[in-house]
Design an enzyme around this catalytic site. Sequence first.
Site, PDB file in Angstrom:
ATOM      1  N   ASP A 274       0.794  -1.481   0.084  1.00  0.00           N
ATOM      2  CA  ASP A 274      -0.116  -0.068  -0.044  1.00  0.00           C
ATOM      3  C   ASP A 274       0.890   1.481   0.016  1.00  0.00           C
ATOM      4  OD1 ASP A 274      -3.178   0.317   0.536  1.00  0.00           O
ATOM      5  OD2 ASP A 274      -1.913   2.061   1.089  1.00  0.00           O
ATOM      6  N   ASP A 300       4.122   2.485  -4.220  1.00  0.00           N
ATOM      7  CA  ASP A 300       3.135   2.970  -5.301  1.00  0.00           C
ATOM      8  C   ASP A 300       2.949   1.626  -6.244  1.00  0.00           C
ATOM      9  OD1 ASP A 300       1.584   3.808  -7.216  1.00  0.00           O
ATOM     10  OD2 ASP A 300       2.337   5.941  -7.303  1.00  0.00           O
ATOM     11  N   CYS A 372     -14.659  -1.852  -6.099  1.00  0.00           N
ATOM     12  CA  CYS A 372     -16.109  -1.735  -5.357  1.00  0.00           C
ATOM     13  C   CYS A 372     -16.686  -0.754  -6.090  1.00  0.00           C
ATOM     14  CB  CYS A 372     -15.752  -1.648  -4.013  1.00  0.00           C
ATOM     15  SG  CYS A 372     -14.814  -0.206  -3.360  1.00  0.00           S
TER      16      CYS A 372
END
Length: 443
Positions: A274, A300, A372
């Site tokens: 992350d 990244d 999502c």
Amino acid sequence: MSVRAAAACLLGQVLGEGRSLAVVLPPALDRADPRDRGLLRELCHGVCRWQPQLQALLDRLLEQPLAPREQAVRALLLVGLYQLWHLRIPEHAAVAETVAAARQLRKPWAVGLTNAVLRAALRRRANLVAVVAEDETARTAHPRWLLEWLKRDWPDDWLAIVAANNVRPPFALRVNRLHLEREEYRSRLAAAGRNAGLVAGVATALVLDEPAEPAALPGFAEGWVTVQDAAAQLAAPLLEVRSGQRVLDACAAPGGKTGHLLECAPDLELTALDRDAGRLERVRDHLNRLRLGARLVAGDAGRPAEWWDGIPYDRILVDAPCSATGVIRRHPDIKLLRRESDIAVLADRQRTILAGLWRLLRPGGRLLYATCSVLRQENEQVVDAFLAAHPDAVEQPIAASWGRPLSRGRQILPGEAGMDGFYYAGLIKRTPTPGAESCRPAN
């Protein structure tokens, strides 16, 4: 500070500063009296969920707009209207308590204004109901730009999506099968006085009839169960990890899918990536509770040269940063914080991450692309463009009972089978064998 005044201060940060409710609310809940936490959470989430409608009402009740600096007062007025329009709190109590909260904002003029606006809302209810009915943004409680995108992408389903976005989300759990099977944990819940239902097609999922504090669940501290929507629980099984494989979980925070991958195969050589080092601490805490381990890397995903050790991965999960338009019911402040201009920026970021990480996958390996989001520009269009640009990539169609097939990948819309909105697409890297037309995924 009263619950309503606290909610107004928190919502003022969301409305005026663009801060996420997921950032400002948890510390406030920790500080609040346990008896007040449910109402504080309800007021903050409810105002964000219905803000387009509540703001339309407020605009007609104010004689002149509030100054931009008065976000806490504006938020308190929305809190009052939310109670009158959407909660079962007696009207006199809602008005009296909200007016009392206005005194705590240390703005004497706001006390009279709050009283006048809320009493006018009661007096003019019939007229205001008609106003809402005639205004599609107010009626659906969605920003205009998002309604147009939903209508375009899902012309037969947009009304159902909007309705699903405006309900409270289910309280879903993932059972850790390293400890016990789903039915056994369901029995333990029942023994603790909590009923839970199954989710078809998701072998680890349970949905509680009533929400609960996670720490109060049987075995939560021991890692028996994790709070996670059933749709998010599909990622780890779709990736089909095997013991000993080298796996990358890109964009891993807060770590729900990371933990699930390790529950499927604890001896994975797993890297959780992350770019926010602070958010990686949440991954660490989550894995510690599960008694599982992974290598945590701050970096990244779009720039692997800065952190990759040069050894290819057998499996890669790309849980790409996205508009989160599939989880609005769970994060209703998305309606306030997301902008139409964000979508192209996010899609460009998704393409960059996907292309960058593809080079890290070994031939025969598998990559799962997930969002999502319910917007096609972030989902099938990203995958379609990627496949067109990478001849060594082949889609692995997902055959499942959940969701619906698209031209590329598979989409769950919010509320379908009680799940959040999620998109999944499976990709396999061809083995560079002359004359081979396809390859089998790595075992």
